[in-house]
Design an enzyme around this catalytic site. Structure first.
Site, mmCIF file in Angstrom:
data_model
loop_
_atom_site.group_PDB
_atom_site.id
_atom_site.type_symbol
_atom_site.label_atom_id
_atom_site.label_comp_id
_atom_site.label_asym_id
_atom_site.label_seq_id
_atom_site.Cartn_x
_atom_site.Cartn_y
_atom_site.Cartn_z
ATOM 1 C CB SER A 12 33.694 77.132 76.400
ATOM 2 O OG SER A 12 34.962 77.032 76.980
ATOM 3 C CG HIS A 37 38.739 78.961 76.952
ATOM 4 N ND1 HIS A 37 39.674 78.846 75.955
ATOM 5 C CD2 HIS A 37 38.005 77.838 76.903
ATOM 6 C CE1 HIS A 37 39.526 77.665 75.342
ATOM 7 N NE2 HIS A 37 38.515 77.046 75.903
ATOM 8 C CB CYS A 62 40.900 71.121 69.656
ATOM 9 S SG CYS A 62 40.307 72.353 70.783
HETATM 10 N N1 PMP Z 1 33.378 73.486 70.675
HETATM 11 C C1 PMP Z 1 33.855 74.493 69.935
HETATM 12 C C2 PMP Z 1 33.075 74.978 68.762
HETATM 13 C C3 PMP Z 1 35.084 75.065 70.267
HETATM 14 O O1 PMP Z 1 35.563 76.069 69.537
HETATM 15 C C4 PMP Z 1 35.810 74.568 71.388
HETATM 16 C C5 PMP Z 1 37.155 75.161 71.768
HETATM 17 N N2 PMP Z 1 38.117 75.080 70.757
HETATM 18 C C6 PMP Z 1 35.259 73.527 72.109
HETATM 19 C C7 PMP Z 1 34.045 73.015 71.734
HETATM 20 C C8 PMP Z 1 35.969 72.973 73.313
HETATM 21 O O2 PMP Z 1 35.836 73.879 74.358
HETATM 22 P P1 PMP Z 1 36.699 73.749 75.717
HETATM 23 O O3 PMP Z 1 38.041 74.285 75.389
HETATM 24 O O4 PMP Z 1 35.944 74.623 76.681
HETATM 25 O O5 PMP Z 1 36.686 72.329 76.122
#
Ligand code: PMP
Length: 357
Positions: free
Chosen positions: A177, A179, A300
């Protein structure tokens, strides 16, 4: 209160956009508006920028061929793609919710664990998914030992790529990812070892027919440059993060009843601490009021109200799970701001504990 960049300690949730990345993206918000699939010169400008970005991501990841990189909207998409198309199988119980929830929906089982360690699996399975760096605690695992037990081995490298050494040689699929590495939000990539996979989205045949939809050129350009920079500056970034972590730990030493979560083998970029007798979210709110950005668990899962599933899977008791705070480090935090954060945490925890008495 004005927000100060050096008081941002939530790099695990998202990183500021690197100005060098923004610079390269800007023309794609302006004069470079062509669709990267068009054959005219406007389109070809976009297409060549996308292919340059693909090369940068492949090189940073150590992939043999840029064709092994497919652009996505981020790691949630990449994780869902593989679990939905290749499950059921086994996933680690410490995964990000985008793996865990997807795994639940396809009937995957969890690999057994004891505290921070993952156990063995028996038999042979369609899919095994093990992340390399946990987003809440920074705990590091190695997916490679699971290679002989699965047709498909996947790893979520979102918190590992550009941050710790990643060896993709045992993996069929890996998720990234932008960001988390000073690139833009809403763009990521999936590494596909064989260069082909079960498609995710059908439509106009973009990305070799694996993931259709008009390409997010500006985002992809940003991901490419962020990958290149984070690979080049990884060791320096990690050394800086390690120093900041030490400063925070040193500055909260006067407090009683706290423990570091996640075990001994952790990423320098993440520090997860539980303060007994207080609620992590309250610390986050108080710290925010004093100008600091932190997380309780992952961004999240905030608001789920259940406490961190990852910390629970690590076997921690309720009070330890409830009192957890994630501090995550990056380029623009300083030793002074880390010391000020430590002081703020100390005062905040002391006053929250007093309020309960
Ligand atoms: N996997 C991990 C380990 C993450 O830290 C995150 C972001 N919190 C994600 C997946 C999800 O990534 P995205 O925000 O690009 O959907």
């Amino acid at each position: 209160m004005g927000r100060r960049l050096d008081q941002y300690f939530d790099y695990g949730a998202s990183t500021p956009l690197d100005p060098r990345v923004r610079e390269l993206m800007l023309p794609f918000f302006g004069e470079n508006y062509g669709n990267a699939s068009s054959i005219h010169s406007w389109g070809r400008t976009g297409r060549s920028a996308v292919e340059r970005a693909r090369m940068k991501v492949a090189t940073a990841l150590g992939a043999d061929d840029p064709a092994q990189i497919v652009f996505t909207s981020g790691a949630t998409e990449g994780n869902n793609w593989i679990i939905q198309r290749y499950g059921p199988g086994f996933v680690s119980p410490f995964e990000h919710s985008s793996v865990r929830e997807s795994a639940k929906s396809t009937g995957c089982q969890c690999i057994c664990c004891a505290e921070h360690s993952l156990g063995a699996v028996t038999g042979h399975h369609k899919l095994i998914s093990v992340m390399q760096v946990n987003n809440e605690t920074g705990t590091i695992w190695d997916p490679a030992p699971y290679r002989p037990f699965a047709d498909v081995l996947h790893s979520d490298l979102t918190q590992a790529f550009g941050k710790v050494e990643c060896d993709i040689s045992s993996l069929d699929f890996a998720t990234l990812s932008a960001h988390k590495i000073y690139g833009p939000q809403g763009v990521g990539a999936l590494y596909i070892k064989e260069g082909h996979a079960e498609p995710l989205i059908y439509g106009g045949d973009q990305e070799n027919g694996l993931r259709s939809g008009t390409l997010n050129v500006m985002g992809i350009v940003g991901l490419g440059e962020a990958s290149k920079i984070s690979a080049a500056e990884r060791l320096q970034d990690a050394a800086h993060a390690r120093e900041l972590k030490e400063v925070v730990l040193e500055s909260i030493r006067a407090l009683s009843d706290w423990e570091v979560n996640g075990g001994d083998h952790c990423s320098p970029f993440i520090l997860n601490v539980s303060f007994r007798g207080v609620v992590g979210e309250s610390i986050v709110v108080e710290a925010d009021a004093k100008g600091f950005a932190l997380s309780a668990g992952s961004a999240c899962s905030s608001g789920s109200g259940k406490g961190s599933a990852v910390l629970r899977a690590m076997g921690y008791d309720d009070e330890r799970v409830r009192g957890a705070v994630r501090i995550s480090f990056g380029r623009y935090a300083t030793q002074e701001s880390a010391r000020a954060l430590g002081l703020t945490l100390t005062e905040t925890v002391q006053s929250l504990r007093k309020m309960k008495c």
